[in-house]
Design an enzyme around this catalytic site. Structure first.
Site, short mmCIF file in Angstrom:
data_model
loop_
_atom_site.label_atom_id
_atom_site.label_comp_id
_atom_site.label_asym_id
_atom_site.label_seq_id
_atom_site.Cartn_x
_atom_site.Cartn_y
_atom_site.Cartn_z
N LYS A 22 -42.72 -84.87 19.29
CA LYS A 22 -42.81 -86.01 18.36
C LYS A 22 -44.27 -86.39 18.13
CE LYS A 22 -42.39 -90.26 20.34
NZ LYS A 22 -43.59 -91.11 20.14
N ASN A 23 -45.05 -86.48 19.20
CA ASN A 23 -46.42 -86.98 19.06
C ASN A 23 -47.36 -85.96 18.42
OD1 ASN A 23 -45.60 -89.38 20.03
ND2 ASN A 23 -46.55 -89.19 22.05
N ARG A 89 -45.83 -97.70 15.23
CA ARG A 89 -47.28 -97.88 15.21
C ARG A 89 -48.02 -96.65 14.71
NH1 ARG A 89 -49.44 -101.67 18.02
NH2 ARG A 89 -51.25 -100.34 18.11
N CYS A 113 -47.20 -104.13 21.04
CA CYS A 113 -45.85 -103.59 21.24
C CYS A 113 -45.46 -103.78 22.69
CB CYS A 113 -45.76 -102.14 20.79
SG CYS A 113 -46.25 -100.94 21.98
N ARG A 118 -52.53 -102.73 22.29
CA ARG A 118 -52.78 -101.55 21.46
C ARG A 118 -53.57 -101.83 20.17
NH1 ARG A 118 -47.49 -97.82 21.60
NH2 ARG A 118 -49.05 -96.22 21.24
N PRO A 119 -54.83 -102.27 20.33
CA PRO A 119 -55.65 -102.49 19.14
C PRO A 119 -56.01 -101.17 18.45
CG PRO A 119 -56.98 -102.72 21.12
CD PRO A 119 -55.56 -102.51 21.58
N VAL A 120 -56.53 -101.26 17.23
CA VAL A 120 -56.95 -100.04 16.51
C VAL A 120 -58.44 -100.12 16.15
CG1 VAL A 120 -54.67 -99.37 15.63
CG2 VAL A 120 -56.07 -100.97 14.31
N ASP A 121 -59.19 -100.91 16.94
CA ASP A 121 -60.61 -101.13 16.62
C ASP A 121 -61.41 -99.83 16.60
OD1 ASP A 121 -59.90 -101.25 19.39
OD2 ASP A 121 -61.98 -101.78 19.85
N ASP A 301 -47.17 -91.28 29.66
CA ASP A 301 -45.82 -91.09 29.12
C ASP A 301 -44.85 -90.48 30.13
OD1 ASP A 301 -46.68 -92.12 26.75
OD2 ASP A 301 -46.84 -90.21 25.70
N ILE A 326 -53.60 -96.86 31.49
CA ILE A 326 -53.75 -96.72 30.03
C ILE A 326 -53.23 -97.94 29.28
CG2 ILE A 326 -53.22 -95.27 28.01
CD1 ILE A 326 -54.94 -93.82 30.04
N ARG A 396 -35.86 -92.74 19.47
CA ARG A 396 -37.15 -92.57 18.79
C ARG A 396 -37.80 -91.25 19.16
NH1 ARG A 396 -40.94 -97.68 19.12
NH2 ARG A 396 -42.06 -96.22 17.80
N1 EPU Z 1 -57.19 -98.37 22.41
C1 EPU Z 1 -58.11 -99.32 22.03
N2 EPU Z 1 -58.58 -99.29 20.75
C2 EPU Z 1 -58.17 -98.35 19.85
C3 EPU Z 1 -57.24 -97.38 20.25
C4 EPU Z 1 -56.76 -97.42 21.54
O1 EPU Z 1 -58.49 -100.19 22.82
O2 EPU Z 1 -58.65 -98.38 18.70
C5 EPU Z 1 -56.67 -98.40 23.78
C6 EPU Z 1 -55.16 -98.70 23.81
O3 EPU Z 1 -54.89 -100.07 23.73
C7 EPU Z 1 -54.74 -98.09 25.13
C8 EPU Z 1 -55.66 -96.87 25.24
O4 EPU Z 1 -56.75 -97.11 24.35
O5 EPU Z 1 -55.00 -98.99 26.17
C9 EPU Z 1 -55.02 -95.54 24.91
O6 EPU Z 1 -54.36 -95.61 23.69
P1 EPU Z 1 -54.27 -94.40 22.68
O7 EPU Z 1 -54.90 -94.83 21.40
O8 EPU Z 1 -54.73 -93.14 23.31
O9 EPU Z 1 -52.70 -94.33 22.44
P2 EPU Z 1 -52.02 -94.05 21.06
O10 EPU Z 1 -52.80 -93.03 20.33
O11 EPU Z 1 -51.68 -95.32 20.38
C10 EPU Z 1 -50.57 -92.02 21.87
C11 EPU Z 1 -49.11 -91.70 21.96
C12 EPU Z 1 -48.47 -92.56 23.04
C13 EPU Z 1 -49.16 -92.25 24.36
C14 EPU Z 1 -50.67 -92.53 24.23
C15 EPU Z 1 -51.45 -92.18 25.47
C16 EPU Z 1 -48.59 -91.04 19.70
C17 EPU Z 1 -47.91 -91.34 18.43
N3 EPU Z 1 -48.50 -91.96 20.66
O12 EPU Z 1 -50.65 -93.41 21.54
O13 EPU Z 1 -47.11 -92.15 23.11
O14 EPU Z 1 -48.63 -93.06 25.38
O15 EPU Z 1 -51.20 -91.77 23.13
O16 EPU Z 1 -51.30 -90.85 25.80
O17 EPU Z 1 -49.19 -89.99 19.86
C18 EPU Z 1 -44.83 -92.39 23.62
O18 EPU Z 1 -44.65 -91.29 23.08
O19 EPU Z 1 -43.96 -92.97 24.32
C19 EPU Z 1 -46.12 -93.04 23.46
C20 EPU Z 1 -46.30 -94.34 23.63
#
Ligand code: EPU
Length: 417
Positions: A22-23, A89, A113, A118-121, A301, A326, A396
């Site tokens: 999925k990811n 997301r 969530c 989970r910010p996107v900064d 995960d 994480i 999901r």
């Molecule tokens: N983070 C920030 N700022 C950002 C982006 C991330 O502070 O702009 C922080 C997050 O809040 C978190 C950490 O960085 O504390 C790691 O987050 P990451 O961005 O790596 O996670 P993600 O890309 O949102 C993906 C997977 C998740 C998986 C994580 C970690 C997808 C669609 N989702 O999420 O999958 O847990 O990487 O490996 O690829 C799941 O499948 O159950 C799932 C949650």
């Protein structure tokens, strides 16, 4: 809201064909926004997150002839609506491609969530460095750029979707970009490989530094998506917790090394070949310490599934410890596992688990995708009946879960509500 009813205590044995990841699929689907040529996947999974991404791409005007076929010669919109983004997301993954190819994007800001804020900064900072103008207004990210310009992109944290978003944006920028402190997950590497197949010069995926020579036009794509390593781990864990023997295929060596190490430390036997992996086990497990970390570390995960297994540790063997580094709120399975008899102490981001001789079936509530998987695992091993409520979380990301577990010998059925 459907629930799953499990009669526990059956030893699982057999072979699982692991569906596509999925990811990996979610960002790969967004590649269709980056080329006017068709993008096709031979094995796009049938899980609800994929259906949400299909709906999002359809709302932007991506033509979909059939499941797995995408084509975006023209778009009708560059706006990812709140209603779609709040369901998933990963919708944020359309931001990079939209602003890079179409010069504009309006993407609803994903809220927090169940597992964390989970910010996107980091995504947004990177796009600004590439030259996009970003404004946050009315709950939406408004991004615009005439043409992005390649640059150095140092990431504060190796975010998975952040790295992919910026890799996709940099692919259509003028000149070279270098992403440093990049995420190294196999799903990130797969998107880079797919972009290379589309004609991009890109190197370093799987390492902390990814170099990209931007290009104006990309070719189409015909792609087979790699197997889902997290579903694979979950089925191995189902073998482990029931004292069974489970083989999974296809398997990519090196994709879950840290996980295999922990299974072995717990006393499970694991054998790997180029395309299969076999686990056999006999609880009680030896206690282990686990700390989640970005790849190649132990995946967050898989944390919940391991916790379920470790509840059946040797009661005389001391504590297992799991530190979640994480996400700040990824222990929601703990209180439900306790209701099944698990002994778990929580202090901040550290869970200490003392083994018990058995779990007892109970009604439990799923709270997120992987927490739900851990409750199913616990139910498979528990004495008596377990009812896992709110299984839409599982839908999901787990394809045909009941069917696959039943084929291994589990007694599990879905009760529609
Ligand atoms: N983070 C920030 N700022 C950002 C982006 C991330 O502070 O702009 C922080 C997050 O809040 C978190 C950490 O960085 O504390 C790691 O987050 P990451 O961005 O790596 O996670 P993600 O890309 O949102 C993906 C997977 C998740 C998986 C994580 C970690 C997808 C669609 N989702 O999420 O999958 O847990 O990487 O490996 O690829 C799941 O499948 O159950 C799932 C949650």
């Amino acid at each position: 809201m459907d629930s799953l009813v499990i009669e526990g205590g059956r030893r699982l044995k057999g072979l699982v064909e692991v569906p596509a990841s999925k990811n990996a699929s979610l960002p790969l689907m967004c590649l269709s926004l980056m080329t006017d040529q068709p993008v096709r996947f031979s094995n796009l999974p049938q899980v609800s997150d994929i259906l949400s991404m299909k709906a999002l791409l359809a709302s932007l005007g991506v033509h979909q002839e059939s499941h797995g076929h995408f084509h975006s010669a023209k778009l009708k919109s560059v706006r990812a609506e709140y209603d779609l983004v709040r369901k998933m997301r990963a919708s944020i993954l359309c931001l990079g491609p939209l602003v890079a190819r179409w010069g504009r994007a309006e993407v609803s800001l994903p809220g927090g969530c169940a597992i964390g804020e989970r910010p996107v900064d980091i995504h947004l900072k990177g796009l600004e460095l590439l030259g996009a103008e970003i404004k946050l207004e009315g709950g939406y990210i408004h991004a615009k750029a005439n043409r992005l310009k390649g640059c150095r992109l140092p990431l504060e944290f190796p975010t998975v979707t952040g790295t992919i978003n910026l890799m996709m944006a940099a692919a259509l920028a003028d000149g070279e970009s270098v992403i440093s402190n990049a995420a190294r997950e196999p799903e990130v590497a797969e998107v880079a490989e797919a972009l290379r197949t589309m004609g991009l010069t890109i190197e370093g995926e799987g390492s902390p530094e990814i170099k990209i020579q931007g290009k104006q036009d990309l070719n189409g794509l015909d792609w087979q998506i790699q197997a889902d390593r997290i579903q694979l781990i979950t089925y191995l864990a189902a073998g482990a917790i029931t004292g069974g023997e489970v083989t999974c295929t296809p398997y990519r060596p090196k994709s879950i090394d840290r996980v295999i190490e922990k299974f072995r430390d717990m006393g499970c036997s694991v054998e790997e070949s180029a395309s299969k992996i076999l686990l056999s086990a006999k609880p009680p497990f030896k206690p282990v310490n686990i700390e989640t970390a970005p790849f190649p570390g132990f995946p967050t995960d898989a944390q919940a599934q391991f916790m379920a297994c470790l509840t059946l540790g040797d009661p005389e063997g001391g504590f297992s410890r799991i530190r979640e580094t994480i996400f700040e709120n990824r222990f929601q399975h703990v209180s439900e596992l306790r209701r099944m008899g698990a002994q778990i102490r929580l202090r901040g981001n550290l869970a200490s688990i003392k083994g018990v001789s058995h779990l007892s079936g109970a009604s439990v509530m799923a709270s997120d995708l992987r927490a739900s998987a851990s409750l199913v695992l616990a139910g498979l091993a528990a004495h008596g009946q377990t009812q896992v409520l709110r299984v839409y979380h599982l839908d999901r990301g787990y394809e045909k879960l009941e069917e696959k577990l039943t084929a291994l010998g589990a007694q599990i059925r879905r009760v529609p509500q």
